[in-house]
Design an enzyme around this catalytic site. Structure first.
Site, PDB file in Angstrom:
ATOM      1  N   SER A 125      43.381  43.538  32.157  1.00 59.77           N
ATOM      2  CA  SER A 125      43.127  44.084  30.828  1.00 59.77           C
ATOM      3  C   SER A 125      43.895  45.383  30.626  1.00 59.77           C
ATOM      4  O   SER A 125      44.124  46.142  31.586  1.00 59.77           O
ATOM      5  CB  SER A 125      41.626  44.342  30.713  1.00 59.77           C
ATOM      6  OG  SER A 125      41.338  45.144  29.610  1.00 59.77           O
ATOM      7  N   TYR A 150      33.154  48.115  33.892  1.00 59.28           N
ATOM      8  CA  TYR A 150      33.957  46.917  33.600  1.00 59.28           C
ATOM      9  C   TYR A 150      35.435  47.189  33.898  1.00 59.28           C
ATOM     10  O   TYR A 150      36.105  46.416  34.591  1.00 59.28           O
ATOM     11  CB  TYR A 150      33.779  46.489  32.135  1.00 59.28           C
ATOM     12  CG  TYR A 150      34.827  45.484  31.707  1.00 59.28           C
ATOM     13  CD1 TYR A 150      34.754  44.160  32.123  1.00 59.28           C
ATOM     14  CD2 TYR A 150      35.931  45.870  30.929  1.00 59.28           C
ATOM     15  CE1 TYR A 150      35.741  43.246  31.768  1.00 59.28           C
ATOM     16  CE2 TYR A 150      36.916  44.963  30.571  1.00 59.28           C
ATOM     17  CZ  TYR A 150      36.814  43.651  30.995  1.00 59.28           C
ATOM     18  OH  TYR A 150      37.795  42.749  30.649  1.00 59.28           O
ATOM     19  N   LYS A 154      38.328  45.610  36.818  1.00 63.27           N
ATOM     20  CA  LYS A 154      39.690  45.074  36.628  1.00 63.27           C
ATOM     21  C   LYS A 154      40.679  45.813  37.541  1.00 63.27           C
ATOM     22  O   LYS A 154      41.543  45.199  38.159  1.00 63.27           O
ATOM     23  CB  LYS A 154      40.124  45.196  35.166  1.00 63.27           C
ATOM     24  CG  LYS A 154      39.344  44.281  34.234  1.00 63.27           C
ATOM     25  CD  LYS A 154      39.525  42.808  34.567  1.00 63.27           C
ATOM     26  CE  LYS A 154      38.669  41.893  33.729  1.00 63.27           C
ATOM     27  NZ  LYS A 154      38.590  40.513  34.228  1.00 63.27           N
TER      28      LYS A 154
END
Ligand code: NAD
Ligand code: WQD
Length: 338
Positions: A125, A150, A154
């Site tokens: 991302s 989050y 990644k």
């Protein structure tokens, strides 16, 4: 060639499956249905005429995950979409996010090595770049301190995959998506999450259809052309195409680096107010919105330099914000009748 899609009944996974099938790949899926109701499988069948096998397995379950590989020893590539993705929820439940996103990845990587899978594509991302100092963002832009658990999953996932795969024969790419949105042009498939959507485009369509009374524009005092925040919205079918091309790139280029990072955005920044105007223009609907405070954790602007994807994958996005709004709206009208 058989490809395992993890998170294949989710939003980006299901659209990618359609594109892979249309390009001759043989696809199987695994999804725990934590954020999907499985209906995408019918959408895939309606569009491609092919019934896809989905294993209803939580990838944290080591044994059940390995069984997929035992039953399918001919898996040659994996696209790993499965993850939880709600930034705000990850702040409230960091352990859940680390457990789900990291342990799933570790189990997948373990089986890649054990079962001699050759190609690995990972859903990363633009969140890894945090709030970049320079725009547009290319792949050499320094990784910033993660703004959420989050985002940290990644960053850490990219590192873990690199560490595990670097002494193997596996070829890998980490695809850093910007803001995926829109739906399949047939309106037979689109975003259909089990949990309420939090992203701008589904919030716009849900407001216009009446599922939400109104919506908020988070901030009109950023240093941008109209004061609202800028993002790089990429149509989900252009994103799907980039996944197919990533696999083809790995398959057809034995000399490609063992491991690479590629941005996937369309290189055009669109403000929230421009996105709303595009929706109103394309659909003829009037949107009920008001200006609100900035959303905590949001950055003013980010958009991609996608020249690496263009060069390596021969990928060129074909769709823009108007196409995103048109397809998202057509899908919303179908979905709301279901
Ligand atoms: P999604 O929630 O629609 O799809 C993810 C799928 O994975 C869901 O169907 C969910 O049920 C499944 N899943 C989650 N944990 C699982 C587990 N432990 N075992 C098996 N299945 C599991 O999300 P999406 O938008 O399609 O995102 C796909 C990937 O792309 C994710 O890794 C996400 O972090 C990444 N990504 C998404 C965006 C975005 O804005 N949509 C942007 C950048 C990156
Ligand atoms: C876009 C813009 C909001 C809702 C997130 C993740 C990122 C990546 C993509 C996974 C922002 C504004 C939104 C609303 C609004 N995902 N907005 N009103 O935050 O850019 O990125 O999804 O990796 O990691 O953080 O996407 O769609 O939530 O917001 O004004 O009701 O729309 O403030 O400027 P975001 P988004």
């Amino acid at each position: 060639m058989k490809i395992l899609i993890t998170g294949g009944t989710g939003y980006i996974g299901s659209h990618t499956i359609v594109d892979l099938i249309e390009n001759g790949f043989d696809v199987i899926s695994v999804d725990s249905y934590i954020n999907s109701d499985g209906s995408a499988l019918q959408g895939i069948e309606a569009i491609t005429g092919k019934k896809i096998k989905n294993y209803k397995v939580d990838l944290r379950d080591k044994e059940a995950t390995e069984n997929i590989f035992k039953e399918n020893p001919d898996i040659e590539g994996i696209i790993h979409f499965a993850a939880l993705k709600a930034v705000g929820e990850s702040v409230e439940k960091p352990v859940l996010y680390f457990d789900n996103n990291i342990n799933s990845l570790i189990n997948i990587l373990d089986n890649i090595v054990k079962y001699d899978v050759k190609y690995f594509v990972f859903s990363s991302s633009c969140t890894v770049y945090g709030s970049p100092e320079k725009l547009p963002v290319d792949e050499n832009t320094p990784i910033q301190e993660a703004e959420s658990p989050y985002g940290r999953t990644k960053q850490v996932s990219e590192m873990i995959a690199k560490d595990v795969l670097q002494n193997t024969g596996v070829k890998a790419v980490m695809l850093r998506y910007f803001n995926p949105a829109g739906a399949h042009e047939s309106a037979k498939m689109g975003e259909s999450p089990a949990l309420p959507p939090l992203n701008l485009v589904p919030i716009i369509t849900e407001t216009a259809i009446g599922k939400r009374e109104s919506m908020m524009v988070f901030g009109d005092d950023y240093d941008t052309r109209d004061g609202s925040a800028i993002r790089d919205y990429i149509h989900v079918m252009d994103l799907a195409d980039a996944h197919t091309k990533s696999l083809q790139y790995l398959i057809n280029n034995p000399d490609a680096p063992k491991y690479d990072y590629i941005n996937l955005g369309i290189g055009q920044g669109v403000t929230v107010l421009e996105a709303i105007n595009a929706f109103e223009k394309v659909t003829g609907e009037k949107l009920n919105y008001s200006i609100a405070e900035r959303r905590p954790g949001d950055i003013a602007a980010i958009y991609a330099d996608y020249s690496k994807a263009k060069k390596l994958l021969n990928w060129n996005p074909k769709r823009k914000i108007d196409d995103i709004m048109h397809t998202a709206w057509e899908w919303e009208k179908v979905r709301s009748k279901k």
